[in-house]
Design a protein around this motif. Structure first.
Motif, PDB file in Angstrom:
ATOM      1  N   ALA A 154      17.109 -50.679 -11.570  1.00 36.08           N
ATOM      2  CA  ALA A 154      18.276 -50.306 -12.377  1.00 36.08           C
ATOM      3  C   ALA A 154      19.412 -49.823 -11.482  1.00 36.08           C
ATOM      4  O   ALA A 154      20.573 -50.238 -11.643  1.00 36.08           O
ATOM      5  CB  ALA A 154      17.899 -49.221 -13.386  1.00 36.08           C
ATOM      6  N   ARG A 155      19.100 -48.997 -10.522  1.00 42.89           N
ATOM      7  CA  ARG A 155      20.134 -48.477  -9.623  1.00 42.89           C
ATOM      8  C   ARG A 155      20.714 -49.594  -8.758  1.00 42.89           C
ATOM      9  O   ARG A 155      21.928 -49.657  -8.554  1.00 42.89           O
ATOM     10  CB  ARG A 155      19.547 -47.367  -8.742  1.00 42.89           C
ATOM     11  CG  ARG A 155      19.220 -46.108  -9.515  1.00 42.89           C
ATOM     12  CD  ARG A 155      18.419 -45.130  -8.657  1.00 42.89           C
ATOM     13  NE  ARG A 155      17.875 -44.043  -9.427  1.00 42.89           N
ATOM     14  CZ  ARG A 155      18.405 -42.825  -9.490  1.00 42.89           C
ATOM     15  NH1 ARG A 155      19.493 -42.539  -8.805  1.00 42.89           N
ATOM     16  NH2 ARG A 155      17.832 -41.893 -10.230  1.00 42.89           N
ATOM     17  N   VAL A 201      23.722 -52.234 -16.940  1.00 50.66           N
ATOM     18  CA  VAL A 201      22.289 -52.237 -17.229  1.00 50.66           C
ATOM     19  C   VAL A 201      22.031 -51.597 -18.587  1.00 50.66           C
ATOM     20  O   VAL A 201      22.528 -50.504 -18.870  1.00 50.66           O
ATOM     21  CB  VAL A 201      21.501 -51.466 -16.147  1.00 50.66           C
ATOM     22  CG1 VAL A 201      20.035 -51.307 -16.539  1.00 50.66           C
ATOM     23  CG2 VAL A 201      21.635 -52.145 -14.794  1.00 50.66           C
ATOM     24  N   THR A 202      21.252 -52.289 -19.408  1.00 57.27           N
ATOM     25  CA  THR A 202      20.683 -51.695 -20.609  1.00 57.27           C
ATOM     26  C   THR A 202      19.197 -51.523 -20.339  1.00 57.27           C
ATOM     27  O   THR A 202      18.480 -52.503 -20.135  1.00 57.27           O
ATOM     28  CB  THR A 202      20.909 -52.584 -21.847  1.00 57.27           C
ATOM     29  OG1 THR A 202      22.319 -52.745 -22.051  1.00 57.27           O
ATOM     30  CG2 THR A 202      20.286 -51.954 -23.081  1.00 57.27           C
ATOM     31  N   LEU A 203      18.769 -50.289 -20.278  1.00 60.54           N
ATOM     32  CA  LEU A 203      17.366 -49.966 -20.086  1.00 60.54           C
ATOM     33  C   LEU A 203      16.721 -49.910 -21.460  1.00 60.54           C
ATOM     34  O   LEU A 203      17.148 -49.133 -22.322  1.00 60.54           O
ATOM     35  CB  LEU A 203      17.234 -48.622 -19.370  1.00 60.54           C
ATOM     36  CG  LEU A 203      15.839 -48.085 -19.122  1.00 60.54           C
ATOM     37  CD1 LEU A 203      15.059 -49.009 -18.193  1.00 60.54           C
ATOM     38  CD2 LEU A 203      15.930 -46.678 -18.533  1.00 60.54           C
ATOM     39  N   ALA A 204      15.735 -50.752 -21.706  1.00 58.78           N
ATOM     40  CA  ALA A 204      15.003 -50.718 -22.976  1.00 58.78           C
ATOM     41  C   ALA A 204      14.170 -49.443 -22.963  1.00 58.78           C
ATOM     42  O   ALA A 204      13.092 -49.382 -22.368  1.00 58.78           O
ATOM     43  CB  ALA A 204      14.153 -51.961 -23.139  1.00 58.78           C
ATOM     44  N   ALA A 205      14.691 -48.410 -23.605  1.00 60.01           N
ATOM     45  CA  ALA A 205      14.191 -47.042 -23.459  1.00 60.01           C
ATOM     46  C   ALA A 205      12.726 -46.868 -23.839  1.00 60.01           C
ATOM     47  O   ALA A 205      12.045 -45.998 -23.295  1.00 60.01           O
ATOM     48  CB  ALA A 205      15.062 -46.089 -24.282  1.00 60.01           C
ATOM     49  N   ILE A 216      25.169 -47.724 -17.196  1.00 61.45           N
ATOM     50  CA  ILE A 216      23.726 -47.812 -17.405  1.00 61.45           C
ATOM     51  C   ILE A 216      23.477 -47.078 -18.715  1.00 61.45           C
ATOM     52  O   ILE A 216      23.910 -45.940 -18.876  1.00 61.45           O
ATOM     53  CB  ILE A 216      22.919 -47.146 -16.277  1.00 61.45           C
ATOM     54  CG1 ILE A 216      23.217 -47.785 -14.932  1.00 61.45           C
ATOM     55  CG2 ILE A 216      21.416 -47.210 -16.595  1.00 61.45           C
ATOM     56  CD1 ILE A 216      22.565 -47.069 -13.749  1.00 61.45           C
ATOM     57  N   ARG A 217      22.828 -47.733 -19.644  1.00 59.00           N
ATOM     58  CA  ARG A 217      22.523 -47.081 -20.909  1.00 59.00           C
ATOM     59  C   ARG A 217      21.058 -47.286 -21.238  1.00 59.00           C
ATOM     60  O   ARG A 217      20.445 -48.270 -20.820  1.00 59.00           O
ATOM     61  CB  ARG A 217      23.422 -47.586 -22.030  1.00 59.00           C
ATOM     62  CG  ARG A 217      23.323 -49.077 -22.248  1.00 59.00           C
ATOM     63  CD  ARG A 217      24.373 -49.557 -23.217  1.00 59.00           C
ATOM     64  NE  ARG A 217      24.372 -51.015 -23.219  1.00 59.00           N
ATOM     65  CZ  ARG A 217      25.090 -51.741 -24.015  1.00 59.00           C
ATOM     66  NH1 ARG A 217      25.884 -51.172 -24.881  1.00 59.00           N
ATOM     67  NH2 ARG A 217      25.035 -53.047 -23.956  1.00 59.00           N
ATOM     68  N   ALA A 218      20.505 -46.343 -21.969  1.00 65.31           N
ATOM     69  CA  ALA A 218      19.116 -46.418 -22.421  1.00 65.31           C
ATOM     70  C   ALA A 218      19.135 -46.549 -23.937  1.00 65.31           C
ATOM     71  O   ALA A 218      19.690 -45.696 -24.630  1.00 65.31           O
ATOM     72  CB  ALA A 218      18.344 -45.177 -21.998  1.00 65.31           C
TER      73      ALA A 218
END
Length: 187
Positions: free
Chosen positions: A125-126, A135-139, A173-175
């Motif tokens: 991600a970083r 980046v969309t982090l699938a939380a 970057i979002r979760a």
């Protein structure tokens, strides 16, 4: 549901491999995480967005290239159109063809999920953000094993809270929970 449209994104599934998931105990919420990843992959494919499976390898370990442990987790749904990238470090971009693949596919943002939250998911991600990919982090679709200092649920929660606080890369970057992530392809 207030769906998050990811635009020209690729789904990158990191290290969901038998040698990491077929363990006792398994990773936190292993079956649910794989089910969420399958849902993300189904939606990505339906929208024509690429799905990239990243597989870690290390000689002399359960993740040796070509071994049963190196194979993708057996309940992951795969398509012949999916891509596979091999890696040897926590960074899915380092010494791999991932950046070139994404450029060739005209991808300008990533949805990340997989294993391990605090290692390969975090590092990728970083690095993606450093390379200019939002980046969309699938939380709820990344996981790890419990550690002596912190259980896996709190490790995941920590990364969901801290990665979106990083603004110095200049991209977001979002979760976001996996059920709120939709894919679409431009053109």
């Amino acid at each position: 549901m207030n769906a998050i449209d990811t635009g020209t994104a690729a789904l990158v599934v990191i290290d969901v491999q038998r040698g990491l998931f077929d363990t006792r105990p398994p990773p936190f919420e292993a079956d649910a995480v794989v089910a969420r990843i399958n849902g993300l992959a189904d939606r990505a494919r339906a929208a024509g967005a690429p799905v990239v499976f990243v597989q870690h390898e290390r000689d002399g370990s359960p993740l040796a290239f070509g071994s049963n442990g190196w194979s993708l987790e057996s309940s992951l749904r795969q398509s012949p159109r999916d891509y596979v990238v091999r890696k040897t470090t926590p960074d899915a971009f380092l010494r791999t063809g991932l950046a070139d693949l994404l450029q060739a596919l005209a991808v300008d943002r990533l949805v990340l999920c997989g294993y391990a939250s605090e290692f390969c998911v975090d590092t990728t991600a970083r690095r993606a953000a450093a390379l200019g990919f939002p980046v969309t982090l699938a939380a709820d679709a990344h996981t790890t094993h419990d550690k002596p200092h912190l259980d896996a649920a709190r490790i995941r929660a920590h990364h969901n809270a801290t990665l979106p606080d990083i603004s110095s890369f200049g991209v977001e970057i979002r979760a976001v929970d996996s059920d709120a992530i939709e894919f679409s392809r431009a053109g």
